[in-house]
Design a protein around this motif. Structure first.
Motif, PDB file in Angstrom:
ATOM      1  N   ILE A  11       0.806  -1.221   0.000  1.00 43.22           N
ATOM      2  CA  ILE A  11       0.000   0.000   0.000  1.00 43.22           C
ATOM      3  C   ILE A  11       0.840   1.273   0.000  1.00 43.22           C
ATOM      4  O   ILE A  11       0.316   2.357  -0.179  1.00 43.22           O
ATOM      5  N   VAL A  12       2.154   1.144   0.179  1.00 40.87           N
ATOM      6  CA  VAL A  12       3.033   2.310   0.162  1.00 40.87           C
ATOM      7  C   VAL A  12       3.191   2.772  -1.287  1.00 40.87           C
ATOM      8  O   VAL A  12       3.363   1.950  -2.198  1.00 40.87           O
ATOM      9  N   GLU A  13       3.137   4.071  -1.479  1.00 45.72           N
ATOM     10  CA  GLU A  13       3.221   4.643  -2.820  1.00 45.72           C
ATOM     11  C   GLU A  13       4.533   4.251  -3.501  1.00 45.72           C
ATOM     12  O   GLU A  13       5.590   4.244  -2.894  1.00 45.72           O
ATOM     13  N   ASP A  14       4.460   3.907  -4.766  1.00 42.35           N
ATOM     14  CA  ASP A  14       5.598   3.527  -5.621  1.00 42.35           C
ATOM     15  C   ASP A  14       6.260   2.219  -5.209  1.00 42.35           C
ATOM     16  O   ASP A  14       7.387   1.964  -5.585  1.00 42.35           O
ATOM     17  N   CYS A  15       5.606   1.389  -4.429  1.00 45.11           N
ATOM     18  CA  CYS A  15       6.151   0.074  -4.083  1.00 45.11           C
ATOM     19  C   CYS A  15       5.309  -0.980  -4.784  1.00 45.11           C
ATOM     20  O   CYS A  15       4.102  -1.070  -4.573  1.00 45.11           O
ATOM     21  N   GLN A  16       5.943  -1.775  -5.618  1.00 45.45           N
ATOM     22  CA  GLN A  16       5.240  -2.786  -6.392  1.00 45.45           C
ATOM     23  C   GLN A  16       5.475  -4.190  -5.856  1.00 45.45           C
ATOM     24  O   GLN A  16       5.116  -5.171  -6.490  1.00 45.45           O
TER      25      GLN A  16
END
Length: 99
Positions: A11-16
């Motif tokens: 759910i952290v931005e820019d973490c795939q």
């Protein structure tokens, strides 16, 4: 073998990375357990020269009036420089027999 069902990412931005618990990947979950600010994960696998250069660029961008942030950035440069110097020596314990 992959798990059936939809692929859920962190759910952290820019973490795939795939989410494990509480919607976080293992790296961000570990940061939360250490009570650190959940944000950018450590960059594993980058060479010591690249880490040093990024630390120097970050130091240049830091506001010098914020002493705590500046000291942390300066410490990061010092540690990265030390690792860069010792990275090419066979006595470096992080080499693990690589030559």
């Amino acid at each position: 073998m992959t798990c059936p069902g939809p692929s859920i990412t962190c759910i952290v931005e820019d973490c795939q990375d795939p989410a494990r618990r509480s919607g976080l990947c293992w790296g961000h979950l570990r940061q939360r357990q250490r009570k650190a600010v959940v944000g950018e994960k450590r960059a594993w696998g980058q060479g010591p020269k690249r880490v040093l250069m990024e630390a120097i660029f970050d130091l240049v961008e830091v506001d010098a009036s914020d002493k705590v942030v500046w000291e942390r950035a300066w410490l990061r440069v010092r540690v990265a420089a030390r690792r860069y110097v010792f990275a090419d020596k066979p006595t470096d314990p992080r080499r693990r027999g690589k030559r």
